[in-house]
Design a protein around this motif. Structure first.
Motif, PDB file in Angstrom:
ATOM      1  N   LEU A  86      26.857  55.886  68.726  1.00  0.00           N
ATOM      2  CA  LEU A  86      28.240  55.423  68.792  1.00  0.00           C
ATOM      3  C   LEU A  86      28.338  53.971  69.249  1.00  0.00           C
ATOM      4  O   LEU A  86      29.112  53.181  68.685  1.00  0.00           O
ATOM      5  N   GLU A  87      27.564  53.589  70.259  1.00  0.00           N
ATOM      6  CA  GLU A  87      27.677  52.242  70.821  1.00  0.00           C
ATOM      7  C   GLU A  87      27.333  51.157  69.802  1.00  0.00           C
ATOM      8  O   GLU A  87      28.087  50.179  69.675  1.00  0.00           O
ATOM      9  N   PRO A  88      26.219  51.258  69.034  1.00  0.00           N
ATOM     10  CA  PRO A  88      25.952  50.228  68.018  1.00  0.00           C
ATOM     11  C   PRO A  88      27.049  50.140  66.964  1.00  0.00           C
ATOM     12  O   PRO A  88      27.372  49.037  66.486  1.00  0.00           O
ATOM     13  N   ALA A  89      27.630  51.286  66.584  1.00  0.00           N
ATOM     14  CA  ALA A  89      28.705  51.257  65.598  1.00  0.00           C
ATOM     15  C   ALA A  89      29.916  50.510  66.135  1.00  0.00           C
ATOM     16  O   ALA A  89      30.550  49.710  65.413  1.00  0.00           O
ATOM     17  N   LEU A  90      30.250  50.737  67.400  1.00  0.00           N
ATOM     18  CA  LEU A  90      31.362  50.014  68.009  1.00  0.00           C
ATOM     19  C   LEU A  90      31.056  48.532  68.150  1.00  0.00           C
ATOM     20  O   LEU A  90      31.952  47.680  68.021  1.00  0.00           O
ATOM     21  N   GLN A  91      29.816  48.188  68.407  1.00  0.00           N
ATOM     22  CA  GLN A  91      29.429  46.774  68.492  1.00  0.00           C
ATOM     23  C   GLN A  91      29.593  46.082  67.144  1.00  0.00           C
ATOM     24  O   GLN A  91      30.014  44.917  67.085  1.00  0.00           O
ATOM     25  N   VAL A  92      29.275  46.788  66.058  1.00  0.00           N
ATOM     26  CA  VAL A  92      29.478  46.216  64.722  1.00  0.00           C
ATOM     27  C   VAL A  92      30.968  46.002  64.458  1.00  0.00           C
ATOM     28  O   VAL A  92      31.383  44.974  63.905  1.00  0.00           O
ATOM     29  N   LEU A  93      31.784  46.970  64.868  1.00  0.00           N
ATOM     30  CA  LEU A  93      33.236  46.818  64.713  1.00  0.00           C
ATOM     31  C   LEU A  93      33.744  45.633  65.520  1.00  0.00           C
ATOM     32  O   LEU A  93      34.574  44.839  65.028  1.00  0.00           O
ATOM     33  N   LEU A  94      33.250  45.483  66.733  1.00  0.00           N
ATOM     34  CA  LEU A  94      33.648  44.356  67.576  1.00  0.00           C
ATOM     35  C   LEU A  94      33.209  43.036  66.958  1.00  0.00           C
ATOM     36  O   LEU A  94      33.973  42.051  66.948  1.00  0.00           O
ATOM     37  N   TRP A  95      31.988  42.996  66.430  1.00  0.00           N
ATOM     38  CA  TRP A  95      31.501  41.773  65.773  1.00  0.00           C
ATOM     39  C   TRP A  95      32.367  41.430  64.566  1.00  0.00           C
ATOM     40  O   TRP A  95      32.666  40.256  64.317  1.00  0.00           O
ATOM     41  N   THR A  96      32.778  42.436  63.803  1.00  0.00           N
ATOM     42  CA  THR A  96      33.630  42.201  62.634  1.00  0.00           C
ATOM     43  C   THR A  96      34.939  41.544  63.043  1.00  0.00           C
ATOM     44  O   THR A  96      35.397  40.587  62.400  1.00  0.00           O
ATOM     45  N   ALA A  97      35.546  42.044  64.128  1.00  0.00           N
ATOM     46  CA  ALA A  97      36.802  41.462  64.593  1.00  0.00           C
ATOM     47  C   ALA A  97      36.609  40.025  65.053  1.00  0.00           C
ATOM     48  O   ALA A  97      37.420  39.136  64.732  1.00  0.00           O
ATOM     49  N   HIS A  98      35.530  39.746  65.802  1.00  0.00           N
ATOM     50  CA  HIS A  98      35.280  38.386  66.274  1.00  0.00           C
ATOM     51  C   HIS A  98      34.960  37.451  65.109  1.00  0.00           C
ATOM     52  O   HIS A  98      35.391  36.282  65.096  1.00  0.00           O
ATOM     53  N   PHE A  99      34.197  37.928  64.143  1.00  0.00           N
ATOM     54  CA  PHE A  99      33.768  37.077  63.028  1.00  0.00           C
ATOM     55  C   PHE A  99      34.953  36.648  62.170  1.00  0.00           C
ATOM     56  O   PHE A  99      35.092  35.468  61.827  1.00  0.00           O
ATOM     57  N   PHE A 100      35.813  37.602  61.827  1.00  0.00           N
ATOM     58  CA  PHE A 100      36.941  37.280  60.948  1.00  0.00           C
ATOM     59  C   PHE A 100      38.143  36.741  61.728  1.00  0.00           C
ATOM     60  O   PHE A 100      38.836  35.841  61.247  1.00  0.00           O
ATOM     61  N   GLY A 101      38.401  37.287  62.907  1.00  0.00           N
ATOM     62  CA  GLY A 101      39.595  36.871  63.641  1.00  0.00           C
ATOM     63  C   GLY A 101      39.431  35.580  64.405  1.00  0.00           C
ATOM     64  O   GLY A 101      40.424  34.979  64.817  1.00  0.00           O
ATOM     65  N   GLY A 102      38.188  35.125  64.602  1.00  0.00           N
ATOM     66  CA  GLY A 102      37.966  33.908  65.374  1.00  0.00           C
ATOM     67  C   GLY A 102      38.150  32.622  64.605  1.00  0.00           C
ATOM     68  O   GLY A 102      38.072  31.537  65.187  1.00  0.00           O
ATOM     69  N   GLU A 103      38.404  32.708  63.290  1.00  0.00           N
ATOM     70  CA  GLU A 103      38.564  31.501  62.472  1.00  0.00           C
ATOM     71  C   GLU A 103      40.007  31.009  62.507  1.00  0.00           C
ATOM     72  O   GLU A 103      40.952  31.793  62.614  1.00  0.00           O
ATOM     73  N   ASN A 104      40.158  29.679  62.379  1.00  0.00           N
ATOM     74  CA  ASN A 104      41.496  29.084  62.425  1.00  0.00           C
ATOM     75  C   ASN A 104      42.351  29.474  61.228  1.00  0.00           C
ATOM     76  O   ASN A 104      43.578  29.496  61.312  1.00  0.00           O
ATOM     77  N   TYR A 105      41.706  29.749  60.095  1.00  0.00           N
ATOM     78  CA  TYR A 105      42.449  30.069  58.883  1.00  0.00           C
ATOM     79  C   TYR A 105      42.722  31.567  58.740  1.00  0.00           C
ATOM     80  O   TYR A 105      43.192  32.015  57.691  1.00  0.00           O
ATOM     81  N   ALA A 106      42.447  32.344  59.771  1.00  0.00           N
ATOM     82  CA  ALA A 106      42.529  33.800  59.652  1.00  0.00           C
ATOM     83  C   ALA A 106      43.958  34.298  59.469  1.00  0.00           C
ATOM     84  O   ALA A 106      44.180  35.346  58.871  1.00  0.00           O
ATOM     85  N   VAL A 107      44.950  33.560  59.982  1.00  0.00           N
ATOM     86  CA  VAL A 107      46.326  34.055  60.005  1.00  0.00           C
ATOM     87  C   VAL A 107      47.252  33.034  59.348  1.00  0.00           C
ATOM     88  O   VAL A 107      47.107  31.828  59.556  1.00  0.00           O
ATOM     89  N   PHE A 108      48.186  33.553  58.546  1.00  0.00           N
ATOM     90  CA  PHE A 108      49.235  32.736  57.954  1.00  0.00           C
ATOM     91  C   PHE A 108      50.523  32.985  58.725  1.00  0.00           C
ATOM     92  O   PHE A 108      51.011  34.109  58.799  1.00  0.00           O
TER      93      PHE A 108
END
Length: 690
Positions: A481-503
């Motif tokens: 479970l923990e590695p799967a949650l870490q992948v989910l967390l990485w996905t959020a940081h990778f996509f949500g951390g960019e300046n162009y992520a939100v309009f």
């Protein structure tokens, strides 16, 4: 309606051979009154229009129903639609009338006693408490049903749900909208029975550990806390916080930065228990139970595996509902999956707009106010769009994932996930733009990774973790479970951390929401060429109906907080930074929430404070009567006590401190000098404050 549609197209040269009725959805006679019922609920809850008495609505309703029966109801859907609108208005009116909870009118200090309903941590070493009141200053009369409080600092360690407590508090009326047209928190509080909110002003004394009438609910809530604590102890940091959020709805252990990344990546729906989570848990339980029953010969011979699994899955869904805290959105999701499981038991098609319509009418009958909530709107928009999509394309070869080799099936799965994510994103985008003034630009890619991971791995593992807790074997699940949650967390940081992520867009008028909802409903009600035409028309008209607000200045807190819109961020004077008000005002003007607000120049004396706006205008907050004449003549906007208004001469826009307190914040359009208030004023109980 059928006759009108045929007559309307009969003499048209292009549409002479076009039968409009044949291009309606097969379930349109059921869906149309549900739409009418929702419109009736929305008219009564969301507007301040004067309506006839409930007795008149009852007469209209029964008159329409009688006429429908006499005239053969199936031939006159317009009569049914009118009856449904009247029924929705009547239902909403009765719901408001039956809520008998006084609302605190002014801010004041009190000593209260009550039962603890909810205990949840929040940012800054604070704790949120919800109490059901039993006494105020020793008197049991005239009490609000519930109060919501913030406790700064530590609370007693033995404070549990169900405890009877006594504490000093500062109570105030529930907060209304922070911007014109914004979310009305006071309306939500009213329907939740919350008549006051405020702060704990002293020590909390625990009078009893629990109460008999709260024993069952307190036990469930304490189990929630224990499950969350076990998850947090098993997995550190945000990984444990995300696990607790998905399992029991506790999001207080997730950092604000992670919440922001989930929001910007378009994954915020994963953090709030809703239809997705309830559907995943129920589906995992259903298929597991069906497989187990089918593999046990004696069960397979005596039971119908699918129907028995549906009943077992419903029990699991009920348990998940209680474990998650039984919030309104979770109850709504439970009703939706219950309708789907009932369809399985009755050998009906599960994925049908009939099931969606039945779930909607059931929810609106119990909670008519749900029709104006963003959760209801986005949930049913996505669900309806996906069901309609599968009704049309579900039988195609692409959606037969079980056919083909491993590579073919994997490709099909990814394509189906991409298609469903795209359909859901398009369906909810207008509602996200209206309610949140933003939509994720990377949501499609982020959900393409996160949703399958959550659906196929995380939620089944969390279900298994919870089931193994009573026997102490939950640690066996953590290494997976923990590695799967870490992948989910990485996905959020990778996509949500960019300046162009939100309009980002500024606040718009309700017309955009109405046009978008009407377009979606029309697409769902039609088929063929009519559906294509309506879809094209909706895609054209909806953007044209988007009208940004033009209020460039916001004033709050008796004039002590003044803000002005800007290109990249807004400028502000007064108040603390990083508050919810700052975030709401940034959304109102379409600014990036990550940008820090600039500072307006402010000069204060004993007589007045003058704020210099970036456009050159000035806002004067007058403290002494002697300075009133000067500032009324030289300032553009003057904030003053109401009793001084007769002494203010000049062209300045006058705003009283009392109006800001009860109607504010105030919004000003500098170009026209128009003034608008954030809190609606009218005859509804939640906006009838002085």
């Amino acid at each position: 309606m059928q006759l009108l549609l045929r007559k309307a197209t009969k003499n048209l040269p292009v549409l002479g051979q076009f039968d409009a009725v044949q291009h309606m959805h097969s379930e349109w006679r059921l869906m149309l009154p549900v739409v009418g019922f929702g419109i009736g609920c929305a008219l009564y809850v969301a507007t301040d229009l004067p309506f006839p008495s409930l007795w008149i609505h009852t007469g209209i309703l029964f008159s329409c129903l009688f006429a429908g029966v006499v005239l053969r109801i199936q031939k006159y859907p317009a009569v049914v639609f009118l009856a449904a609108v009247s029924a929705g208005t009547l239902c909403a009116g009765l719901r408001i009338a039956f809520i008998d909870s006084p609302i605190v009118k002014y801010e004041h200090f009190r000593e209260i006693e009550g039962k603890a309903l909810e205990i949840e941590g929040s940012a800054g070493n604070s704790t949120r408490l919800s109490l059901e009141l039993t006494r105020i200053d020793g008197a049991p009369e005239g009490l609000p049903a519930k109060v919501r409080l913030i406790a700064r600092g530590d609370v007693p360690e033995n404070l549990k749900v169900g405890a009877l407590v006594r504490l000093p508090v500062i109570l105030r009326p529930p907060q209304g909208p922070i911007v014109p047209g914004g979310f009305d928190f006071s309306r939500r509080s009213y329907f939740s029975g919350i008549g006051a909110e405020g702060f704990v002003a002293g020590p909390i004394d625990i009078l009893e550990d629990d109460g008999n009438e709260f024993e069952a609910w307190a036990a469930i809530q304490n189990v929630r806390i224990q499950v969350a604590d076990r998850l947090l102890n098993s997995m550190n940091g945000d990984v444990g916080g995300i696990a607790a959020a998905l399992a029991v709805g506790r999001r207080d252990e997730v950092s604000n930065a992670t919440k922001d990344d989930f929001r910007d990546a378009g994954l915020a729906h994963l953090m709030a228990i809703s239809g997705l989570h309830m559907g995943l848990v129920t589906a995992a339980a259903f298929f597991t139970l069906e497989l187990v029953i089918a593999f046990v010969p004696i069960w397979a011979l005596r039971l119908q595996p699918k129907k028995a699994a549906a009943f077992g899955a419903w029990i699991v869904a009920l348990g998940y509902l209680l474990l998650s805290g039984a919030g309104t959105s979770t109850i709504r999701a439970f009703i939706m999956v219950s309708v789907g499981l009932l369809a399985v038991v009755l050998d009906r098609r599960v994925l049908s707009l009939r099931s969606v319509a039945l779930a909607a009418i059931f929810i609106l009958t119990i909670w008519p106010e749900s029709v104006v909530s963003v959760g209801f709107q986005m949930s049913f928009a996505a669900t309806s769009a996906l069901v309609a999509f599968f009704e049309k394309y579900g039988s195609s070869a692409l959606f037969r994932i079980h056919i083909g080799g491993p590579v073919v099936r994997a490709v099909k799965f990814l394509l189906v996930t991409l298609a469903t994510t795209l359909v859901a994103e398009l369906a909810i985008s207008p509602f996200a733009l209206y309610h949140f003034q933003a939509t994720s630009m990377v949501g499609l890619a982020a959900n393409l990774l996160a949703v399958p991971l959550t659906s196929l791995v995380i939620m089944p593992l969390l279900l298994l973790y919870t089931l193994l807790l009573p026997v102490g074997l939950e640690s066996l699940v953590v290494p997976v479970l923990e590695p799967a949650l870490q992948v989910l967390l990485w996905t959020a940081h990778f996509f949500g951390g960019e300046n162009y992520a939100v309009f980002h867009v500024p606040q718009t008028t309700p017309i955009f929401l109405v046009v978008s909802a009407f377009g979606l409903i029309s697409v769902l009600l039609t088929r063929g060429r009519m559906q294509v035409g309506i879809m094209a028309l909706a895609l054209l008209v909806a953007p044209l109906s988007f009208r940004p607000v033009h209020f460039g200045v916001l004033i709050d807190n008796g004039g002590r907080v003044v803000a002005q819109s800007g290109d990249e961020t807004f400028a502000i004077s007064g108040g603390r930074r990083g508050t919810f008000r700052d975030l709401a005002w940034a959304r109102f003007w379409g600014n990036d929430l990550a940008n820090e607000p600039e500072k307006l120049q402010k000069l204060c004396t004993m007589e007045a404070c003058v704020v210099q706006l970036t456009s050159g205008e000035t806002v004067a907050i007058v403290k002494m009567l002697d300075a009133l004449r000067q500032h009324c003549a030289t300032s553009n906007i003057v904030v003053l006590p109401r009793r001084w208004k007769g002494y203010c001469k000049g062209s300045a826009l006058q705003i009283s401190e009392e109006d800001i307190e009860y109607k504010g914040p105030a919004a000003i359009d500098l170009a026209t000098g128009s003034l608008s208030w954030s809190r609606p004023q009218g005859n509804r109980p939640w906006n009838s404050l002085p």
